[in-house]
Design an enzyme around this catalytic site. Structure first.
Site: not given
Ligand code: NDP
Length: 246
Positions: A157, A15, A140, A62, A153-155, A12-13
């Site tokens: 995490k 964004r 989280s 993933v 989500y909480a479960a 998930g890199g």
């Molecule tokens: P975003 O929605 O901005 O980014 C999520 C990233 O995960 C994207 O790169 C997306 O790419 C990728 N992704 C989603 N589903 C999949 C999948 N099945 N396989 C591979 N890649 C996937 O979220 P955030 O940057 O805000 O969050 C990143 C992490 O931090 C998450 O785990 C989130 O739960 C956690 N988090 C965020 C918080 C916040 O305040 N923002 C707070 C606490 C935790 P694509 O859509 O192209 O697959």
């Protein structure tokens, strides 16, 4: 350059937090492979991130074991090793439990928890061979204090924290540490989707009085991924402006 010579996968890199984490690891000298579900987005993000160091991108869901294994293989092909795995990929499907369809439960568990299991299992072999490894989960504060509308989500995490502690014990003594970060409210697409009134109310509950920045989470991940954190394992580091302290 604490991470020079290391190879990293950040799921998930493309964004948000994952992009900031990949940028930070690359700036510290690691070669980084990022993934997201969309190939074009992953390539475009890797291109942007190349300003920070060596970053490549590939498509991977993933939640699919074979795709997770393929990402690890790709990292080995590109960088001849895998030392750091950051399980950051995550989604939300928020709804009160009474109205939550099983699809929303399954999707959130699949990406946030099962995805981390798939990637960690696939990454173990090269880390064991190198007798050095760092696995960092992005959990989280919802895992620690709960959040109405986020039982799925909480479960997931909280599951990551149990996974972290158990795997840390399994790998202790093999040069591999396993830790988690638990971000609070961080400025990203995920939190920008929250209505402004709700966001302001949330901000008032944060002792430091502001939303966090992705780079502040990335700094914590980079520390846990470094040699300096060699004596830290099984830990969950909150990066939440004090939100979850009691
Ligand atoms: P975003 O929605 O901005 O980014 C999520 C990233 O995960 C994207 O790169 C997306 O790419 C990728 N992704 C989603 N589903 C999949 C999948 N099945 N396989 C591979 N890649 C996937 O979220 P955030 O940057 O805000 O969050 C990143 C992490 O931090 C998450 O785990 C989130 O739960 C956690 N988090 C965020 C918080 C916040 O305040 N923002 C707070 C606490 C935790 P694509 O859509 O192209 O697959």
């Amino acid at each position: 350059m604490r991470l020079a010579g290391r190879a990293a996968v950040v799921t998930g890199g493309t964004r948000g937090l994952g992009e900031a984490i990949a940028a930070r690891l690359a700036r510290e000298g690691a070669s980084v492979l990022i993934c997201g579900r969309n190939e074009a987005d992953a390539k475009a993000a890797a291109e942007r991130l190349s300003a920070h160091g060596r970053v490549e991108g590939t498509a991977c869901d993933v939640g699919d074991a074979e795709q997770a294994e393929a990402v690890v293989r790709r990292c080995l092909e590109l960088f001849d090793g895998l030392h750091i795995l950051v399980n950051n990929a995550g989604i939300t499907r928020d709804r009160l439990l009474a109205r939550m369809p099983s699809d929303d439960w399954e999707a959130v568990l699949s990406t946030n928890l099962t995805g981390a299991y798939h990637c960690a299992r696939a990454a173990l072999k090269p880390m064991l061979r190198a007798r050095w490894g760092r696995i960092v989960q992005v959990s989280s504060v919802a895992a620690l204090v709960g959040n109405a509308g986020q039982v799925n989500y909480a479960a997931a995490k909280a599951g990551l924290i149990g996974l972290t502690r158990s795997l840390a014990r399994e790998l202790a003594g093999r040069g591999i540490t396993v830790n988690a970060v638990a971000p609070g409210y961080i400025d990203s697409e995920m939190t920008r989707a929250i209505p402004e009134k709700e966001r302001l109310a949330l901000q008032e509950q944060i002792p430091l009085g502001r939303v966090g920045q992705p780079e502040e989470v990335a700094a914590a991940v980079a520390f846990l991924a470094s040699d300096e954190a060699a004596y830290v394992t099984g830990h969950t580091l909150t990066v939440d402006g004090g939100l979850s302290m009691y």
